[in-house]
Write a protein that holds these residues in place. Sequence first.
Motif, PDB file in Angstrom:
ATOM      1  N   ALA A  56       0.821  -1.213   0.000  1.00  0.00           N
ATOM      2  CA  ALA A  56       0.000   0.000   0.000  1.00  0.00           C
ATOM      3  C   ALA A  56       0.853   1.261   0.000  1.00  0.00           C
ATOM      4  O   ALA A  56       0.473   2.278  -0.588  1.00  0.00           O
ATOM      5  N   ILE A  57       2.019   1.190   0.641  1.00  0.00           N
ATOM      6  CA  ILE A  57       2.889   2.363   0.724  1.00  0.00           C
ATOM      7  C   ILE A  57       3.610   2.616  -0.590  1.00  0.00           C
ATOM      8  O   ILE A  57       3.639   3.737  -1.107  1.00  0.00           O
ATOM      9  N   ILE A  58       4.204   1.562  -1.162  1.00  0.00           N
ATOM     10  CA  ILE A  58       5.042   1.748  -2.348  1.00  0.00           C
ATOM     11  C   ILE A  58       4.326   1.434  -3.649  1.00  0.00           C
ATOM     12  O   ILE A  58       4.867   1.680  -4.726  1.00  0.00           O
ATOM     13  N   GLY A  59       3.096   0.896  -3.557  1.00  0.00           N
ATOM     14  CA  GLY A  59       2.369   0.476  -4.750  1.00  0.00           C
ATOM     15  C   GLY A  59       2.266   1.533  -5.835  1.00  0.00           C
ATOM     16  O   GLY A  59       2.610   1.274  -7.000  1.00  0.00           O
ATOM     17  N   PRO A  60       1.791   2.742  -5.521  1.00  0.00           N
ATOM     18  CA  PRO A  60       1.668   3.771  -6.564  1.00  0.00           C
ATOM     19  C   PRO A  60       2.990   4.154  -7.212  1.00  0.00           C
ATOM     20  O   PRO A  60       3.011   4.642  -8.342  1.00  0.00           O
ATOM     21  N   TRP A  61       4.101   3.951  -6.505  1.00  0.00           N
ATOM     22  CA  TRP A  61       5.408   4.319  -7.048  1.00  0.00           C
ATOM     23  C   TRP A  61       5.980   3.252  -7.971  1.00  0.00           C
ATOM     24  O   TRP A  61       6.753   3.570  -8.879  1.00  0.00           O
ATOM     25  N   ILE A  62       5.634   1.993  -7.711  1.00  0.00           N
ATOM     26  CA  ILE A  62       6.204   0.912  -8.525  1.00  0.00           C
ATOM     27  C   ILE A  62       5.253   0.439  -9.616  1.00  0.00           C
ATOM     28  O   ILE A  62       5.611  -0.433 -10.408  1.00  0.00           O
ATOM     29  N   ALA A  63       4.041   0.985  -9.653  1.00  0.00           N
ATOM     30  CA  ALA A  63       3.083   0.589 -10.697  1.00  0.00           C
ATOM     31  C   ALA A  63       3.651   0.960 -12.065  1.00  0.00           C
ATOM     32  O   ALA A  63       4.046   2.113 -12.287  1.00  0.00           O
ATOM     33  N   PRO A  64       3.698   0.016 -12.993  1.00  0.00           N
ATOM     34  CA  PRO A  64       4.307   0.305 -14.299  1.00  0.00           C
ATOM     35  C   PRO A  64       3.518   1.303 -15.139  1.00  0.00           C
ATOM     36  O   PRO A  64       4.084   1.972 -16.006  1.00  0.00           O
TER      37      PRO A  64
END
Length: 319
Positions: A56-64
């Motif tokens: 949940a924390i890093i998801g938006p940053w690693i989404a391709p």
Amino acid sequence: MSLITTTSKIDRLAQLTAKTETASGASLWREALRRLRASKMAIIGGVIIAGFVLLAIIGPWIAPYGPSEQTWRGEVFSNRGEFVGARGENWFGLDHLGRDVFSRMLVGARQTLLVGVVSMLIGLLIGAVVGILSGACATLGGKAGRRIDDAIMRVTDILLALPSLLLAVSVAAVMGQSLTTVMIAVGVVQIPVFARLLRGSMLAQGGSDYVLAARSLGIRKRRIVLTQILPNSLSPVIVQATLSLATAIIEAAALSYLGLGNPDPSVPEWGVMLSAAQRFFDNAPMMSMYPAVGIVITALGFTLLGEAMREALDPKLRG
């Protein structure tokens, strides 16, 4: 029968921490932590929760890709039942609008966690206020206090008698469709649970020796409640908060599935994704499976940890 079962479980949890010390002199939480470290159920639940929170924390940053980008819209024809499944550039395939499902799952994890945590906090904070008032009145309020406690508990019992999902749907239907509505509706369902639990825990602590000693010394009742009874009554509430996170995530997903969730398609949430995908289940079943599995595994993690904490705090199970 269901109301009796529910209230008996809540009251039982409230009694688990009536004793603050074990026979060996170890504190309640130190002993509980030792048992949790040795519990496979707690370890599995903790790993699942840690993974979900990290996602949940890093998801938006690693989404391709962006969650609302319809890059492959020309490859999907939902009216003809033609969808794109998993492939190299789209690990979970595409949804009915040509958006990358994997990216939406990653971004949606944060929204799902937000809904669960905020809903739980609404129920916890309001329920705690009600529970403290009721418990204080019942413990040290005398005859008038017991009447106030009875009135509060009858209202609480009425709310507990209603099916939780039905109560949440009713609240959400009145407030209208939005993510805030879902959080408030699910939070309202949790209020009577926390209220009755904290009240029962305070009653269990009310007859303790330290309370009798404080009263004999002439300490004001309000100070006894806030500095003595309340701090020693919070253990079962913490356990219930963990379990309520699982319930909140499932109920929020149910409300979103019924069309009461966030209508903004640019902000993905697992319940909303599941609701949108159910129309295409015959032709693209995996589009529904991904958010459904995510919801189930996350709820399982919180449930496993909560049940392990409940067992760790149970004096009958300590060895």
